[in-house]
Design an enzyme around this catalytic site. Sequence first.
Site, PDB file in Angstrom:
ATOM      1  CG  ASP A 207       0.221  -0.955  -5.850  1.00 50.41           C
ATOM      2  OD1 ASP A 207      -0.404  -1.971  -5.330  1.00 50.41           O
ATOM      3  OD2 ASP A 207      -0.268   0.301  -5.629  1.00 50.41           O
ATOM      4  CD  GLU A 451       7.896   3.802  -7.997  1.00 50.49           C
ATOM      5  OE1 GLU A 451       7.672   2.968  -7.393  1.00 50.49           O
ATOM      6  OE2 GLU A 451       7.310   5.209  -7.474  1.00 50.49           O
ATOM      7  CE1 TYR A 504       1.921   7.810  -3.867  1.00 47.47           C
ATOM      8  CE2 TYR A 504       3.915   6.817  -4.941  1.00 47.47           C
ATOM      9  CZ  TYR A 504       2.531   7.317  -4.973  1.00 47.47           C
ATOM     10  OH  TYR A 504       2.330   6.890  -5.929  1.00 47.47           O
ATOM     11  CD  GLU A 540       3.466   6.889  -9.229  1.00 45.51           C
ATOM     12  OE1 GLU A 540       3.626   6.246  -8.257  1.00 45.51           O
ATOM     13  OE2 GLU A 540       3.867   5.999 -10.310  1.00 45.51           O
TER      14      GLU A 540
HETATM   15  C1  GCB Z   1       4.216   3.721  -6.704  1.00 49.32           C
HETATM   16  C2  GCB Z   1       3.843   3.234  -7.914  1.00 49.32           C
HETATM   17  C3  GCB Z   1       2.515   2.778  -8.313  1.00 49.32           C
HETATM   18  C4  GCB Z   1       1.739   2.401  -7.067  1.00 49.32           C
HETATM   19  C5  GCB Z   1       1.814   3.660  -5.952  1.00 49.32           C
HETATM   20  C6  GCB Z   1       1.262   3.398  -4.710  1.00 49.32           C
HETATM   21  O1  GCB Z   1       5.163   4.318  -6.634  1.00 49.32           O
HETATM   22  O2  GCB Z   1       4.612   3.659  -8.939  1.00 49.32           O
HETATM   23  O3  GCB Z   1       2.378   1.848  -9.296  1.00 49.32           O
HETATM   24  O4  GCB Z   1       0.349   2.093  -7.180  1.00 49.32           O
HETATM   25  O5  GCB Z   1       3.251   3.941  -5.874  1.00 49.32           O
HETATM   26  O6  GCB Z   1      -0.097   3.765  -4.432  1.00 49.32           O
HETATM   27  O7  GCB Z   1       1.782   2.629  -3.801  1.00 49.32           O
END
Ligand code: GCB
Length: 643
Positions: A207, A451, A504, A540
């Site tokens: 990403d 990931e 997330y 994260e």
């Molecule tokens: C993740 C990734 C990261 C992305 C982020 C997102 O899990 O490790 O590279 O930018 O989520 O914002 O989706």
Amino acid sequence: MLRGSAGAWAVLGPLLWGCGLSLLQGGMLYPRESRSRERKELDGLWSFRADFSDNRRQGFEQQWYRAPLRESGPTLDMPVPSSFNDVGQDGQLRSFVGWVWYEREITLPQRWTEDLGTRVVLRIGSAHYYAIVWVNGVHVLEHEGGHLPFEADISKLVQSGPLSSCRITIAINNTLSPHTLPPGTILYKTDPSMYPKGYFVQNTKFDFFNYAGLHRSVLLYTTPTTYIDDITVTTDMDQDIGLVNYQMIVQGSDHFQVDVSLLDEEGKVMAKGAGAEGQLQVPSAHLWWPYLMHEHPAYLYSLEVKLTAQTAVGPVSDFYTLPVGIRTVAVTKSQFLINGKPFYFRGVNKHEDADIRGKGFDWPLLVKDFNLLRWLGANAFRTSHYPYAEEVLQLCDRYGIVVIDESPGVGIVLVESFSNVSLQHHLEVMEEMIRRDKNHPAVVMWSLANEPASFLKPAGYYFKTLIAHTKALDPSRPVTFVTNTNYEADLGAPYVDVICVNSYYSWYHDYGHMEVIQLQLATQFENWYKAYQKPMIQSEYGADAIEGFHEDPPLMFSEEYQKGLLQQYHVVLDQKRKEYVVGELIWNFADFMTNQSPVRMIGNRKGIFTRQRQPKSAAFLLRERYWKLANETRIYRYGRGQT
Ligand code: GCB
């Protein structure tokens, strides 16, 4: 990874990669000036051309490296260091995939070309992704991998005749394949009713925008022909005695003497030694402490190395000074220890990313970022998702910002990307990365990937092998990779020292339902801990917010939502950090560019700072939290930096 011949590459084509055996040899010391070494930076404007020919091979067919680039067609001015993508007004160049050509003509100091006792080295800090280098039309080296330095001894070329100028040509290909790191694929779109003939796009599973070009400095430096090629330092403590173990590799002669002195910050000699390896003992040593953990964090000694050799042309000396921080790192079932004290990572994930320059190294941006980190009270970051410039790690050493150093193993999700070809390359990348970064006290852990599809069958063998290799290369640091796989399905997790998990909640699912975060996050931690009894890091978490968007009650993409989501995470983190959670890294420090997509509004907006480094509301929230956490854990009242 250094590679064989340019011819092979021209034949293989612009869009596909093979994989060779490792040719990794020698050290990769940061080029520092000393009494015996000079350096000449080649930053500035280079001549540039992207090869837009259908097969992207015109440059090889017409041998653009044989004569000045301007003679084979039009050129652009291209700044170095910088990505080439965003400096122009040409949309096609922005998204270009294939070979681009850089060239620079330079004048060399007379001594460099005439003194045969001088070794002239060309060093490229990073070229993304595959690079072929010629000097005066002669092929000198190739390198695969966009984030680590490579170099060639070009003395013979520049000392072979009455030359005072030298033309450096670098062809760079940004194509990613299932076996590159990061991996990617080229997708040919063949429906003639929708796409023109030969149409293809580059697909990636990560990403961030695949910026390309000469991202870090290109420079020339000199050493004597007998020289210090590599230094490895590890440190330990015995009561209050600091132990500095050192090992040198010398090239050019078998008859040499090495003398080392360790100086404190005042320049006082604290210990002396002789020989290519040994141990220095420093009574009442000042330890290297993280920012805000001690009143004098980031204490650095200087290891002065002097090499003297007898050669056919007489005695030769080489001098190199390496900053050394004395510190220990250890992991228990529930703690991450620095100098025997529990350390809590309060930090960020970053990217090398900014307007216009893309991933190009930039001092003002770097200093701004470190000022922001210290303003936040952060003590750590992860080099998501690739190794950063060496100068970044040097500042971390100087300011006490702890680093989880990550390889470019991001987006490893295809079965092919777990093949032996890919694994072999990943092993070599770890060798290059450890060779470059091993002496930084700030680096406390290696992260091998982000990931990966670690639930796939071959992932077990892949990570077992990769982790064993990394530990063999560097037994002094813990190893991890960052996962988002279910704890029961993850085949790599058994081999890591610290479990790093990305999640997330209330962003990529249960949209808008912040009320479920606490339950889901607590379950995440408990499941993992029950399964592994290893310290955990929330590596994260975050939410997109467009600066200036306000909604109360909070709606997704507003500053209030980002802040509210973080607060929910913090409730659980505050419980679990009393048990086995040893860190939290926000995603992300700043907004950054990505591929275009309906879920990205001019890039990823999960930054707590904008791409221009202005704070969103969440930055103030984190600042309050990090300073509070710092006050709980500091050993003395103030750090040397911001208060
Ligand atoms: C993740 C990734 C990261 C992305 C982020 C997102 O899990 O490790 O590279 O930018 O989520 O914002 O989706």
